[in-house]
Design an enzyme around this catalytic site. Structure first.
Site, PDB file in Angstrom:
ATOM      1  N   ASN A   1      -2.236  19.347  -0.991  1.00 58.82           N
ATOM      2  CA  ASN A   1      -3.176  18.672  -0.095  1.00 58.82           C
ATOM      3  C   ASN A   1      -2.711  18.664   1.366  1.00 58.82           C
ATOM      4  O   ASN A   1      -3.458  19.057   2.263  1.00 58.82           O
ATOM      5  CB  ASN A   1      -3.387  17.233  -0.610  1.00 58.82           C
TER       6      ASN A   1
ATOM      7  N   GLY B   1      -3.043   8.396  -3.637  1.00 55.68           N
ATOM      8  CA  GLY B   1      -2.457   9.617  -4.192  1.00 55.68           C
ATOM      9  C   GLY B   1      -1.142   9.988  -3.537  1.00 55.68           C
ATOM     10  O   GLY B   1      -0.720   9.400  -2.541  1.00 55.68           O
ATOM     11  N   ASP B   2      -0.482  10.951  -4.126  1.00 59.27           N
ATOM     12  CA  ASP B   2       0.727  11.578  -3.570  1.00 59.27           C
ATOM     13  C   ASP B   2       0.883  12.881  -4.362  1.00 59.27           C
ATOM     14  O   ASP B   2      -0.102  13.381  -4.925  1.00 59.27           O
ATOM     15  CB  ASP B   2       1.944  10.652  -3.730  1.00 59.27           C
TER      16      ASP B   2
ATOM     17  N   SER C   1      -6.655   5.869   4.609  1.00 57.94           N
ATOM     18  CA  SER C   1      -6.853   5.025   3.424  1.00 57.94           C
ATOM     19  C   SER C   1      -7.256   3.619   3.856  1.00 57.94           C
ATOM     20  O   SER C   1      -8.114   2.981   3.240  1.00 57.94           O
ATOM     21  CB  SER C   1      -5.567   4.946   2.606  1.00 57.94           C
TER      22      SER C   1
ATOM     23  N   LYS D   1       5.044   1.807  -3.439  1.00 63.38           N
ATOM     24  CA  LYS D   1       4.899   3.178  -3.947  1.00 63.38           C
ATOM     25  C   LYS D   1       5.022   3.128  -5.462  1.00 63.38           C
ATOM     26  O   LYS D   1       5.624   2.201  -6.010  1.00 63.38           O
ATOM     27  CB  LYS D   1       6.004   4.063  -3.366  1.00 63.38           C
TER      28      LYS D   1
ATOM     29  N   LYS E   1       0.870  -1.193   0.000  1.00 60.48           N
ATOM     30  CA  LYS E   1       0.000   0.000   0.000  1.00 60.48           C
ATOM     31  C   LYS E   1       0.891   1.222   0.000  1.00 60.48           C
ATOM     32  O   LYS E   1       1.851   1.312   0.765  1.00 60.48           O
ATOM     33  CB  LYS E   1      -0.879  -0.022   1.266  1.00 60.48           C
TER      34      LYS E   1
ATOM     35  N   GLN F   1       7.586   3.783   3.366  1.00 61.93           N
ATOM     36  CA  GLN F   1       6.182   3.379   3.534  1.00 61.93           C
ATOM     37  C   GLN F   1       6.056   2.085   4.355  1.00 61.93           C
ATOM     38  O   GLN F   1       5.063   1.893   5.068  1.00 61.93           O
ATOM     39  CB  GLN F   1       5.559   3.181   2.140  1.00 61.93           C
TER      40      GLN F   1
ATOM     41  N   THR G   1      -4.069  13.554   5.992  1.00 58.53           N
ATOM     42  CA  THR G   1      -2.619  13.657   6.232  1.00 58.53           C
ATOM     43  C   THR G   1      -2.295  14.946   6.980  1.00 58.53           C
ATOM     44  O   THR G   1      -1.547  14.939   7.969  1.00 58.53           O
ATOM     45  CB  THR G   1      -1.845  13.571   4.905  1.00 58.53           C
TER      46      THR G   1
ATOM     47  N   LYS H   1       6.130   3.263   7.991  1.00 59.14           N
ATOM     48  CA  LYS H   1       4.962   4.117   8.255  1.00 59.14           C
ATOM     49  C   LYS H   1       3.708   3.256   8.392  1.00 59.14           C
ATOM     50  O   LYS H   1       2.931   3.399   9.335  1.00 59.14           O
ATOM     51  CB  LYS H   1       4.800   5.098   7.091  1.00 59.14           C
TER      52      LYS H   1
HETATM   53  P1  NDP Z   1       0.385  17.995  -3.766  1.00 63.35           P
HETATM   54  O1  NDP Z   1       0.709  17.664  -5.147  1.00 63.35           O
HETATM   55  O2  NDP Z   1      -1.027  18.206  -3.381  1.00 63.35           O
HETATM   56  O3  NDP Z   1       1.187  19.310  -3.329  1.00 63.35           O
HETATM   57  C1  NDP Z   1       2.566  19.366  -3.357  1.00 63.35           C
HETATM   58  C2  NDP Z   1       2.977  20.759  -2.933  1.00 63.35           C
HETATM   59  O4  NDP Z   1       4.368  20.786  -2.736  1.00 63.35           O
HETATM   60  C3  NDP Z   1       2.652  21.806  -3.991  1.00 63.35           C
HETATM   61  O5  NDP Z   1       2.393  23.026  -3.364  1.00 63.35           O
HETATM   62  C4  NDP Z   1       3.953  21.857  -4.777  1.00 63.35           C
HETATM   63  O6  NDP Z   1       4.174  23.072  -5.479  1.00 63.35           O
HETATM   64  C5  NDP Z   1       4.930  21.732  -3.655  1.00 63.35           C
HETATM   65  N1  NDP Z   1       6.204  21.236  -4.166  1.00 63.35           N
HETATM   66  C6  NDP Z   1       6.445  20.106  -4.825  1.00 63.35           C
HETATM   67  N2  NDP Z   1       7.723  20.031  -5.169  1.00 63.35           N
HETATM   68  C7  NDP Z   1       8.277  21.152  -4.686  1.00 63.35           C
HETATM   69  C8  NDP Z   1       9.574  21.664  -4.696  1.00 63.35           C
HETATM   70  N3  NDP Z   1      10.569  20.996  -5.310  1.00 63.35           N
HETATM   71  N4  NDP Z   1       9.806  22.861  -4.079  1.00 63.35           N
HETATM   72  C9  NDP Z   1       8.810  23.535  -3.471  1.00 63.35           C
HETATM   73  N5  NDP Z   1       7.556  23.092  -3.462  1.00 63.35           N
HETATM   74  C10 NDP Z   1       7.303  21.919  -4.044  1.00 63.35           C
HETATM   75  O7  NDP Z   1       1.054  16.849  -2.871  1.00 63.35           O
HETATM   76  P2  NDP Z   1       0.717  16.417  -1.381  1.00 63.35           P
HETATM   77  O8  NDP Z   1       0.354  17.596  -0.576  1.00 63.35           O
HETATM   78  O9  NDP Z   1      -0.185  15.264  -1.451  1.00 63.35           O
HETATM   79  O10 NDP Z   1       2.139  15.854  -0.902  1.00 63.35           O
HETATM   80  C11 NDP Z   1       3.097  16.667  -0.256  1.00 63.35           C
HETATM   81  C12 NDP Z   1       4.069  15.787   0.497  1.00 63.35           C
HETATM   82  O11 NDP Z   1       3.351  14.991   1.464  1.00 63.35           O
HETATM   83  C13 NDP Z   1       4.853  14.793  -0.347  1.00 63.35           C
HETATM   84  O12 NDP Z   1       6.132  14.616   0.207  1.00 63.35           O
HETATM   85  C14 NDP Z   1       4.069  13.508  -0.169  1.00 63.35           C
HETATM   86  O13 NDP Z   1       4.873  12.365  -0.382  1.00 63.35           O
HETATM   87  C15 NDP Z   1       3.655  13.624   1.291  1.00 63.35           C
HETATM   88  N6  NDP Z   1       2.527  12.810   1.687  1.00 63.35           N
HETATM   89  C16 NDP Z   1       1.294  12.973   1.096  1.00 63.35           C
HETATM   90  C17 NDP Z   1       0.231  12.224   1.530  1.00 63.35           C
HETATM   91  C18 NDP Z   1      -1.143  12.439   1.012  1.00 63.35           C
HETATM   92  O14 NDP Z   1      -2.085  11.852   1.570  1.00 63.35           O
HETATM   93  N7  NDP Z   1      -1.356  13.247  -0.010  1.00 63.35           N
HETATM   94  C19 NDP Z   1       0.393  11.175   2.559  1.00 63.35           C
HETATM   95  C20 NDP Z   1       1.711  11.154   3.169  1.00 63.35           C
HETATM   96  C21 NDP Z   1       2.711  11.920   2.700  1.00 63.35           C
HETATM   97  P3  NDP Z   1       3.938  23.126  -7.068  1.00 63.35           P
HETATM   98  O15 NDP Z   1       2.471  23.160  -7.241  1.00 63.35           O
HETATM   99  O16 NDP Z   1       4.637  24.365  -7.491  1.00 63.35           O
HETATM  100  O17 NDP Z   1       4.576  21.901  -7.635  1.00 63.35           O
END
Ligand code: NDP
Length: 447
Positions: free
Chosen positions: A243, A167-168, A379, A128, A92, A113, A212, A116
């Site tokens: 997110n 998602g991610d 999830s 993943k 997962k 993962q 999250t 976690k």
């Molecule tokens: P989203 O795609 O919703 O958002 C990602 C955010 O991070 C955007 O604002 C994006 O900006 C920014 N970002 C990405 N790359 C960079 C970078 N190199 N420098 C600065 N900003 C950056 O993703 P999530 O919110 O879902 O995921 C964010 C983190 O949380 C990741 O590490 C993910 O693995 C982790 N995570 C997510 C989970 C989930 O349920 N969604 C669960 C557990 C962990 P821009 O739009 O400009 O790219």
């Protein structure tokens, strides 16, 4: 002494066998070094090759994803699914769509993962996947065609008892919807439990979108409480505006903290009166635009590019964007500015060197493996609702999430004390997750 050497040997083998995959090397080093005290107490793990086996994915799938863009041009991306460890349950883990994706990123995420998912206490193994596809600027139709092509290969490797993607970065409920539609069409089966993070009309769970970010704040709340702090009136910086960042912001504001800065990959906004989250949601969730738009609605705020968000003064830093977001230079800024705690919403957002310097300066670190486990835990609650053919209320899911995060903090805290590493929640999380997986592996023989 021989155990210590053994860990270093294993890390060397990982580096040789997976050349160039620097994020994966980093994740393995961070976990394995923190396991030294466990290995000393459990020589049987060494004898059974638990460490060698846990760093080698059970299966790695790489495939081509051809699709046609709106101009009629053929595009080809690369798709990945790494099924890392199934000792405690089916694989997962999320799917990441971002141009930086390559095998090393998917492997680091899949490796993390494993631990976690074990920390959630739920029966889910680690995996993943993703693609180097860049969703930014693509039309809805292009996203749909890409997702359909991606699933045309992925479907044969997943299933509700086999591997359950979610998602991610770059993959939200829109993408999960397109992926699910294609899976259902190919299989001719409404197998809701095969994907999580689904929208509500297709058997998604209430509170999964928030999980999250909310879960991160529940964990940070518990960590602060255990160290005689609280969230009220704290000044907070959150990196990212996706997110995780948005719902971390929502929840921490509810607890009376003030979020003053957020960013995206172009730049950050600083609003000393406190970020207006409704504006962020409008720009990011509804319009899918850049965060720089914020100053059009709030002219008193500042927008900056080319400067680190971590140079701003804060009490709490919540990196919720991507890996290696806080390096040693950022860590020093945060320490000098009086920051008391880091809450990792993103996966591996802090470099190993930065974590060391935080610990040296008694800054609390809520590690991602534990602190962002609320997403995958919810999830798993979505899977439970799908298999029971019913849906729980928002309040019920949120209450379960809070209970799970509170329990994860308690476990991590107890384990860190038991191994004589009080307040080292990074080690506590690694050890606690590892023990559960190692015990499950021991009972199944060499498989
Ligand atoms: P989203 O795609 O919703 O958002 C990602 C955010 O991070 C955007 O604002 C994006 O900006 C920014 N970002 C990405 N790359 C960079 C970078 N190199 N420098 C600065 N900003 C950056 O993703 P999530 O919110 O879902 O995921 C964010 C983190 O949380 C990741 O590490 C993910 O693995 C982790 N995570 C997510 C989970 C989930 O349920 N969604 C669960 C557990 C962990 P821009 O739009 O400009 O790219």
């Amino acid at each position: 002494m021989s155990n210590i050497r053994k860990i270093e040997d294993i890390i060397e083998i990982v580096k040789k066998r997976n050349p160039g995959e620097i994020e994966f090397h980093q994740a393995v080093e961070e976990v394995l070094f923190s396991l030294r005290p466990v290995i000393k107490q459990h020589p049987e793990y060494i004898k059974s090759g638990i460490l060698e086996r846990i760093v080698e994915p059970e299966r790695q799938i790489i495939f081509s994803v051809p699709w046609v863009d709106d101009a009629g041009n053929v595009q080809v991306n690369r798709g990945f699914r790494v099924q890392f460890n199934s000792a405690i349950g089916p694989y997962k883990g999320g799917l990441r769509f971002h141009p930086s994706v390559y095998l090393g990123i998917i492997k680091f995420l899949g490796f993390e993962q494993i631990f976690k998912n074990a920390l959630t206490g739920l029966p889910i193994g680690g995996g993943k996947g993703g693609s180097d596809f860049n969703p930014k600027g693509k039309s809805n139709e292009e996203i749909m065609r890409f997702c359909q092509s991606f699933m045309l290969e992925l479907y044969r490797h997943i299933g509700q008892f086999v591997d359950i993607p979610a998602g991610d970065i770059g993959v939200g409920s829109r993408e999960i919807g397109y992926l699910y539609g294609q899976y259902k069409r190919i299989r001719n089966s409404f197998e809701a439990g095969v994907l999580t993070g689904k929208g509500l009309p297709i058997s998604g769970s209430l509170a999964r979108t928030q999980a999250t970010g909310y879960g991160l704040i529940y964990f940070v709340r518990e960590m602060l409480k255990a160290n005689n702090y609280n969230l009220k009136d704290k000044t907070v910086i959150i990196s990212g505006s996706g997110n995780v960042a948005i719902y971390a912001c929502e929840k921490i504001q509810e607890y009376g903290a003030k979020v003053v800065a957020m960013n995206d990959s172009n730049g950050f906004i600083y609003d000393k009166t406190g970020i207006n989250l409704a504006t962020i949601k409008k720009i990011k969730e509804n319009e899918r635009k850049r965060i720089s738009e914020y100053i059009k609605y709030h002219p008193c705020a500042e927008y900056q590019e080319g400067k680190s968000i971590w140079s701003i003064k804060c009490d709490l830093a919540l990196p919720c964007a991507t890996q290696n977001d806080i390096d040693i230079k950022d860590a020093k800024h945060l320490i000098d500015n009086g920051c008391i705690a880091i809450g990792e919403g993103a996966n591996m957002p802090t470099t190993n060197e930065a974590i060391k310097i935080f610990h040296k300066n008694n800054i609390l670190v809520a590690p991602s493996k534990a602190a962002n486990a609320g997403g995958v835990a919810t999830s798993a609650l979505e899977m439970a609702q799908n298999s029971m053919r019913l849906s729980w209320s928002f309040e019920e899911v949120n209450r379960k999430l809070d209970d799970i995060m509170t329990r994860i903090f308690k476990d991590v805290n107890e384990v860190s004390k038991k191994y004589n590493l009080p307040s080292n929640y990074v080690a506590g999380a690694n050890i606690s997750g590892f023990l559960r997986v190692a015990e499950a592996m021991m009972t199944q023989g060499i498989v």
